[in-house]
Write an enzyme that holds these catalytic residues in place. Structure first.
Site: not given
Length: 438
Positions: A26, A82, A118, A213, A258, A265
Site C-alpha cells: 500500500d 474504484t 469492479t 450487483n 425496508g 458497491c
C-alpha cells in the site's frame, strides 16, 4: 496484493492461510505499518485473528515498495478501490491506473497482473496495452481479471470458500497461472467439493460482478416498489414476499423490504454501469437501473416522511433515535449508509438526532459530525419521541421493549428493516410502524 483496503487485506490474509508466500502493498505507510503490527483498520468478523496468525507464520508481510513487489512475486493482484467519480456517475479509475503506472516499470520478468476491482468493461484491455508499454518484460507482463464477490461480514468465508471463481484471461499461460494460485480451492485434497470455475475473456469477467450487483439491486428495489403499492393498498409486503419466495423461479433471498441498499458497491456500481453503457451506445439496455436507483433512494425519503408523521407532523422539538449507522450488520462501513442518510436528513429538518451502532460509530462520526452518538441503545433512546431501526444488528432484535419503555419520551418505533417482532413491541405498549405493512 496491491491495495490493502477491505478487499486487498482480506485476499492477502486468506492467500497466506492457503499456504502462499504473500506480500501486501500500500502507498499508505501508516496502513502498512498497522497491518504489519496485526491491527485491522476496519471491522470484519474473524479476519484480525487470522491476520495475526499469518503474520506469525511468516507467510505474510506488508510493504510500501512497488520495486519490492515486482521482485517478490509472479502474480500480482490489484485490489484498489474504484469509487464513483465526484463529477459524475462513472467509475473513478485513478487508483487502478496508478497501480499499472507504479508497478509496470519494475516488471522485468514474465508475470501476471490480476485485477479484482469492479471496473467498466473494456478497462482490462486498455490496461494490458499500457502495462506492455511500461514493463521491461513487454507483453510477457500480462493482465487478467478475477472479480471478487465478497460480502462484508462474510469476507473470510467468501474468500476461502467462494460460491464460484471467474477467471478472465487472454492467454493459456494466464489461465495456467491462476489455476495454480487457486488450486487449493479447485482441487481440494479433502473436505468440500471443488469450487465451480468459469474461464472467460477479459470483457466477460469485467461484466460478471457488475451484472451480479445490478441483478441484486433490482431484486431489492422490486420488493421495495411492492412495499410502496402495499402502503397505499393496505396490504402486507412481508406476507407478499413470503408468498413469492415459494416460487422456485424467484426465491426468498433479498426479498425483505425496508430502507434500501447502500454501501460501497451496489449504488456506485449500478451508476457506473449505466455510465459505461451510455459510452458504448447501449444505454437503453440498462435504463431500468435508473428506476432501481430511484426506488432505492425513495425508501430513505419514505422513512423520513413516516417518522415526521409519527412524531406529530414536525421534527422541531423532537428527539429521534436511530439504531444503526453501518450500511449493513457485521460491518463498520458507513459508505452511502441509508441509516445515516436518514438521520442527517431528519437532523437538517429540526430534530435532535442520536445514533447508536455497535461497531460503526467512529466512522459515522467522521462522516456526520453534526449528529449525536451514544454508547448504548439505552443512552441513545433517552427521552426519544421516535426510534428508527435502520441497520439490522442482532442486538437490536434482542432489545426488551418493556425495559426500554422507561427510557423514552414516547413509545414509538419504526422498523426500517422489517426484522423486528411487531407483536412483541405492540404487546409492550409501543406504537409500531414498518414500511409496506399495515
Amino acid at each position: 496484493m496491491i491495495g490493502t483496503g477491505y478487499l486487498g487485506t482480506t485476499h492477502a490474509v486468506c492467500m497466506a492461510a492457503l499456504g502462499f508466500e504473500t506480500l501486501g502493498m500500500d502507498v499508505d505507510a501508516e496502513k502498512a505499518a498497522s497491518l504489519s503490527a496485526g491491527r485491522l483498520p476496519f471491522h470484519e468478523p474473524g479476519l484480525e485473528s487470522l491476520l495475526r496468525d499469518q503474520l506469525a507464520s511468516g507467510r505474510l508481510r506488508f510493504t510500501t515498495s512497488y520495486e519490492e513487489v515486482a521482485a517478490f512475486a509472479e502474480v500480482h493482484f490489484s485490489c484498489v478501490g474504484t469509487p464513483q467519480r465526484t463529477d459524475g456517475p462513472g467509475a473513478d479509475l485513478r487508483y487502478t491506473e496508478a497501480v499499472v503506472e507504479g508497478l509496470g516499470p519494475h516488471l522485468s520478468r514474465p508475470c501476471l497482473l490480476v485485477g479484482k476491482s469492479t471496473v467498466p468493461v473494456g478497462t482490462a484491455e486498455r490496461l494490458a496495452a499500457r502495462l506492455a508499454e511500461l514493463a521491461p518484460a513487454g507483453r510477457d507482463a500480462e493482465v487478467a481479471w478475477n472479480p471478487e464477490f465478497l460480502r462484508e461480514g462474510f469476507a473470510v468465508r467468501d474468500t476461502l470458500r467462494p460460491d464460484r471463481l471467474v477467471l478472465g484471461v487472454a492467454s493459456d499461460r494466464a489461465e495456467r497461472l491462476l489455476r495454480e494460485v487457486y488450486a487449493p480451492l479447485l482441487e481440494p485434497a479433502d473436505g468440500p467439493a471443488a469450487v465451480p470455475l468459469v474461464v472467460t475473456d477479459l470483457a466477460t469477467a469485467e461484466l460478471v460482478k457488475v451484472a451480479a450487483n445490478s441483478f441484486l439491486a433490482t431484486k431489492i428495489s422490486f420488493i421495495n416498489a411492492m412495499a410502496e403499492v402495499c402502503e397505499v393498498a393496505g396490504a402486507d409486503v412481508q406476507q407478499l414476499a413470503e408468498a413469492l419466495s415459494y416460487d422456485p423461479r424467484i426465491g426468498g433471498r433479498f426479498l425483505r423490504s425496508g430502507v434500501g441498499f447502500g454501501g460501497g458497491c451496489l449504488p456506485k456500481d449500478i451508476r457506473a454501469f449505466m455510465a459505461r453503457a451510455e459510452e458504448l451506445g447501449v444505454s437503453p439496455a440498462v435504463r431500468f437501473l435508473r428506476e432501481v436507483d430511484e426506488i432505492n433512494l425513495r425508501r430513505r425519503a419514505a422513512v423520513v416522511d413516516l417518522a415526521r408523521r409519527f412524531g406529530g407532523g414536525t421534527f422541531h422539538g423532537r428527539r429521534i433515535t436511530v439504531l444503526g449507522a453501518a450500511f449493513k450488520p457485521d460491518s463498520d462501513d458507513v459508505r452511502d449508509s441509508p441509516a445515516l442518510a436518514v438521520a442527517e436528513r431528519i437532523r437538517q429538518q429540526g430534530a435532535e438526532v442520536t445514533v447508536y451502532d455497535p461497531k460503526a460509530t467512529d466512522n459515522a462520526r467522521k462522516s456526520f459530525p453534526a449528529l449525536a452518538f451514544a454508547e448504548s441503545v439505552t443512552k441513545a433512546a433517552c427521552g426519544a419521541h421516535v426510534l428508527l431501526h435502520l441497520t439490522e444488528w442482532p442486538e437490536f432484535g434482542d432489545i426488551d421493549p418493556v425495559e426500554l419503555s422507561g427510557t423514552v419520551a414516547r413509545r414509538r418505533i419504526i422498523d426500517g428493516r422489517n426484522t423486528l417482532d411487531a407483536s412483541r413491541w405492540r404487546a409492550a405498549g409501543w406504537e409500531f410502524r414498518a414500511l409496506g405493512r399495515p
